[in-house]
Design a protein around this motif. Structure first.
Motif, PDB file in Angstrom:
ATOM      1  N   SER A 106     -30.951  10.161  42.686  1.00 47.22           N
ATOM      2  CA  SER A 106     -30.031   9.274  43.396  1.00 47.22           C
ATOM      3  C   SER A 106     -30.627   8.726  44.673  1.00 47.22           C
ATOM      4  O   SER A 106     -30.153   7.735  45.189  1.00 47.22           O
ATOM      5  CB  SER A 106     -28.736  10.017  43.713  1.00 47.22           C
ATOM      6  OG  SER A 106     -28.999  11.082  44.590  1.00 47.22           O
ATOM      7  N   SER A 107     -31.637   9.358  45.227  1.00 45.02           N
ATOM      8  CA  SER A 107     -32.177   8.858  46.481  1.00 45.02           C
ATOM      9  C   SER A 107     -33.656   8.560  46.313  1.00 45.02           C
ATOM     10  O   SER A 107     -34.373   9.263  45.622  1.00 45.02           O
ATOM     11  CB  SER A 107     -31.968   9.879  47.594  1.00 45.02           C
ATOM     12  OG  SER A 107     -32.634  11.074  47.276  1.00 45.02           O
ATOM     13  N   GLY A 108     -34.101   7.522  46.942  1.00 44.37           N
ATOM     14  CA  GLY A 108     -35.520   7.195  46.930  1.00 44.37           C
ATOM     15  C   GLY A 108     -35.956   6.317  45.782  1.00 44.37           C
ATOM     16  O   GLY A 108     -36.923   5.608  45.882  1.00 44.37           O
ATOM     17  N   LYS A 109     -35.263   6.367  44.668  1.00 45.49           N
ATOM     18  CA  LYS A 109     -35.635   5.566  43.503  1.00 45.49           C
ATOM     19  C   LYS A 109     -34.437   4.784  43.032  1.00 45.49           C
ATOM     20  O   LYS A 109     -33.302   5.205  43.191  1.00 45.49           O
ATOM     21  CB  LYS A 109     -36.141   6.456  42.373  1.00 45.49           C
ATOM     22  CG  LYS A 109     -37.438   7.150  42.673  1.00 45.49           C
ATOM     23  CD  LYS A 109     -37.932   7.883  41.451  1.00 45.49           C
ATOM     24  CE  LYS A 109     -39.264   8.541  41.744  1.00 45.49           C
ATOM     25  NZ  LYS A 109     -39.801   9.225  40.606  1.00 45.49           N
ATOM     26  N   LYS A 110     -34.716   3.661  42.434  1.00 45.61           N
ATOM     27  CA  LYS A 110     -33.621   2.891  41.863  1.00 45.61           C
ATOM     28  C   LYS A 110     -33.205   3.520  40.551  1.00 45.61           C
ATOM     29  O   LYS A 110     -34.006   4.090  39.845  1.00 45.61           O
ATOM     30  CB  LYS A 110     -34.042   1.445  41.650  1.00 45.61           C
ATOM     31  CG  LYS A 110     -34.266   0.720  42.939  1.00 45.61           C
ATOM     32  CD  LYS A 110     -34.462  -0.745  42.724  1.00 45.61           C
ATOM     33  CE  LYS A 110     -34.637  -1.399  44.071  1.00 45.61           C
ATOM     34  NZ  LYS A 110     -34.428  -2.798  44.044  1.00 45.61           N
ATOM     35  N   GLY A 111     -31.953   3.412  40.252  1.00 44.10           N
ATOM     36  CA  GLY A 111     -31.439   3.981  39.019  1.00 44.10           C
ATOM     37  C   GLY A 111     -30.104   4.647  39.261  1.00 44.10           C
ATOM     38  O   GLY A 111     -29.644   4.781  40.388  1.00 44.10           O
ATOM     39  N   VAL A 112     -29.505   5.066  38.217  1.00 39.50           N
ATOM     40  CA  VAL A 112     -28.196   5.684  38.282  1.00 39.50           C
ATOM     41  C   VAL A 112     -28.369   7.187  38.360  1.00 39.50           C
ATOM     42  O   VAL A 112     -29.144   7.769  37.609  1.00 39.50           O
ATOM     43  CB  VAL A 112     -27.376   5.304  37.026  1.00 39.50           C
ATOM     44  CG1 VAL A 112     -26.034   5.974  37.045  1.00 39.50           C
ATOM     45  CG2 VAL A 112     -27.237   3.807  36.923  1.00 39.50           C
ATOM     46  N   ALA A 113     -27.672   7.823  39.285  1.00 48.54           N
ATOM     47  CA  ALA A 113     -27.708   9.276  39.370  1.00 48.54           C
ATOM     48  C   ALA A 113     -26.778   9.818  38.292  1.00 48.54           C
ATOM     49  O   ALA A 113     -25.576   9.610  38.338  1.00 48.54           O
ATOM     50  CB  ALA A 113     -27.260   9.745  40.743  1.00 48.54           C
ATOM     51  N   ALA A 114     -27.345  10.463  37.306  1.00 50.22           N
ATOM     52  CA  ALA A 114     -26.545  10.983  36.206  1.00 50.22           C
ATOM     53  C   ALA A 114     -27.153  12.282  35.723  1.00 50.22           C
ATOM     54  O   ALA A 114     -28.332  12.552  35.944  1.00 50.22           O
ATOM     55  CB  ALA A 114     -26.489   9.976  35.055  1.00 50.22           C
ATOM     56  N   ILE A 115     -26.334  13.057  35.062  1.00 55.23           N
ATOM     57  CA  ILE A 115     -26.794  14.316  34.505  1.00 55.23           C
ATOM     58  C   ILE A 115     -26.386  14.376  33.044  1.00 55.23           C
ATOM     59  O   ILE A 115     -25.317  13.901  32.670  1.00 55.23           O
ATOM     60  CB  ILE A 115     -26.217  15.510  35.288  1.00 55.23           C
ATOM     61  CG1 ILE A 115     -26.832  16.800  34.796  1.00 55.23           C
ATOM     62  CG2 ILE A 115     -24.722  15.563  35.197  1.00 55.23           C
ATOM     63  CD1 ILE A 115     -26.646  17.944  35.726  1.00 55.23           C
ATOM     64  N   GLU A 116     -27.274  14.927  32.232  1.00 54.30           N
ATOM     65  CA  GLU A 116     -26.969  15.143  30.824  1.00 54.30           C
ATOM     66  C   GLU A 116     -26.830  16.641  30.604  1.00 54.30           C
ATOM     67  O   GLU A 116     -27.657  17.421  31.076  1.00 54.30           O
ATOM     68  CB  GLU A 116     -28.072  14.612  29.921  1.00 54.30           C
ATOM     69  CG  GLU A 116     -27.792  14.903  28.453  1.00 54.30           C
ATOM     70  CD  GLU A 116     -28.958  14.594  27.539  1.00 54.30           C
ATOM     71  OE1 GLU A 116     -28.715  14.465  26.322  1.00 54.30           O
ATOM     72  OE2 GLU A 116     -30.092  14.507  28.012  1.00 54.30           O
ATOM     73  N   VAL A 117     -25.795  17.028  29.906  1.00 50.24           N
ATOM     74  CA  VAL A 117     -25.613  18.417  29.497  1.00 50.24           C
ATOM     75  C   VAL A 117     -25.542  18.437  27.981  1.00 50.24           C
ATOM     76  O   VAL A 117     -24.774  17.691  27.374  1.00 50.24           O
ATOM     77  CB  VAL A 117     -24.344  19.045  30.107  1.00 50.24           C
ATOM     78  CG1 VAL A 117     -24.113  20.443  29.569  1.00 50.24           C
ATOM     79  CG2 VAL A 117     -24.443  19.075  31.614  1.00 50.24           C
ATOM     80  N   MET A 118     -26.366  19.280  27.398  1.00 48.17           N
ATOM     81  CA  MET A 118     -26.384  19.434  25.947  1.00 48.17           C
ATOM     82  C   MET A 118     -25.942  20.849  25.614  1.00 48.17           C
ATOM     83  O   MET A 118     -26.479  21.816  26.164  1.00 48.17           O
ATOM     84  CB  MET A 118     -27.792  19.184  25.412  1.00 48.17           C
ATOM     85  CG  MET A 118     -27.901  19.282  23.937  1.00 48.17           C
ATOM     86  SD  MET A 118     -29.589  18.869  23.453  1.00 48.17           S
ATOM     87  CE  MET A 118     -29.437  18.950  21.711  1.00 48.17           C
ATOM     88  N   ALA A 119     -24.966  20.953  24.745  1.00 49.96           N
ATOM     89  CA  ALA A 119     -24.462  22.249  24.294  1.00 49.96           C
ATOM     90  C   ALA A 119     -24.783  22.390  22.813  1.00 49.96           C
ATOM     91  O   ALA A 119     -24.614  21.450  22.040  1.00 49.96           O
ATOM     92  CB  ALA A 119     -22.956  22.342  24.516  1.00 49.96           C
ATOM     93  N   TYR A 120     -25.292  23.558  22.440  1.00 49.10           N
ATOM     94  CA  TYR A 120     -25.559  23.805  21.021  1.00 49.10           C
ATOM     95  C   TYR A 120     -25.342  25.277  20.730  1.00 49.10           C
ATOM     96  O   TYR A 120     -25.385  26.135  21.607  1.00 49.10           O
ATOM     97  CB  TYR A 120     -26.958  23.355  20.617  1.00 49.10           C
ATOM     98  CG  TYR A 120     -28.089  24.010  21.378  1.00 49.10           C
ATOM     99  CD1 TYR A 120     -28.722  25.139  20.889  1.00 49.10           C
ATOM    100  CD2 TYR A 120     -28.537  23.486  22.571  1.00 49.10           C
ATOM    101  CE1 TYR A 120     -29.764  25.737  21.569  1.00 49.10           C
ATOM    102  CE2 TYR A 120     -29.569  24.063  23.269  1.00 49.10           C
ATOM    103  CZ  TYR A 120     -30.186  25.194  22.769  1.00 49.10           C
ATOM    104  OH  TYR A 120     -31.209  25.792  23.458  1.00 49.10           O
ATOM    105  N   GLY A 121     -25.066  25.548  19.466  1.00 45.49           N
ATOM    106  CA  GLY A 121     -24.832  26.911  19.025  1.00 45.49           C
ATOM    107  C   GLY A 121     -24.631  26.946  17.520  1.00 45.49           C
ATOM    108  O   GLY A 121     -24.797  25.947  16.818  1.00 45.49           O
ATOM    109  N   THR A 122     -24.288  28.119  17.022  1.00 46.82           N
ATOM    110  CA  THR A 122     -24.064  28.332  15.585  1.00 46.82           C
ATOM    111  C   THR A 122     -22.576  28.502  15.349  1.00 46.82           C
ATOM    112  O   THR A 122     -21.968  29.453  15.838  1.00 46.82           O
ATOM    113  CB  THR A 122     -24.835  29.575  15.102  1.00 46.82           C
ATOM    114  OG1 THR A 122     -26.208  29.441  15.441  1.00 46.82           O
ATOM    115  CG2 THR A 122     -24.693  29.731  13.602  1.00 46.82           C
TER     116      THR A 122
END
Length: 164
Positions: free
Chosen positions: A142-158
């Motif tokens: 989010s700071s210093g670079k252009k772009g959108v501050a976003a987070i990806e969360v991946m959930a996986y299991g059996t």
């Protein structure tokens, strides 16, 4: 008569208001809109969590040996959630002075809960989701670079369905 009826003394004030006042108003508006969107998302999450409360998701690798497994399959879900401009502004201030960045905490909480809900909604016939894992990734800074501050969360299991 002069066609320009604007007072020359008032022009600097108009420029001052446009340069400094408009960004402040937009920042405050972004704060209110972001808070409204976040509250609405939390309300939706609570409703969906209540609907999927009967499907446990655990991080155990092994299941109890007393129940026979009828079917097991891999389930995977992910979500990308972005930070609004007001929270980004507050986080940048917090980076200057130090301390907890609560805006990022709510971002992570919403992303984790949403990913887990999407995972549970993929397997409504399962009895349990075992070996649950959550992975996070930063999409952009989010700071210093252009772009959108976003987070990806991946959930996986059996997902496991026990034999009745």
């Amino acid at each position: 008569m002069n066609a320009d009826t604007t007072d020359p003394q008032s022009v600097p004030w108009i420029i001052f208001v446009l340069i400094y006042g408009l960004p402040v108003v937009l920042l405050i508006a972004c704060g209110f809109i972001g808070r409204w969107v976040e509250r609405r998302h939390y309300a939706e999450i609570r409703t969906r969590e209540a609907a999927t409360r009967n499907l446990p998701a655990v991080s155990m690798k092994t299941l109890p040996p007393d129940q026979a497994v009828a079917e097991a399959w891999l389930v995977c879900a992910s979500v990308v959630i972005s930070l609004d401009y007001f929270k980004r502004f507050l986080a940048n201030l917090r980076n200057i002075f130090g301390g907890r960045v609560r805006s990022y905490e709510t971002l992570l909480d919403r992303a984790r809960r949403e990913a887990l809900l999407r995972l549970k909604e993929q397997c409504p016939t399962a009895s349990i989701i075992a070996n649950l894992r959550l992975e996070t990734a930063c999409i952009a800074k989010s700071s210093g670079k252009k772009g959108v501050a976003a987070i990806e969360v991946m959930a996986y299991g059996t997902a496991v369905r026990y034999a009745s």
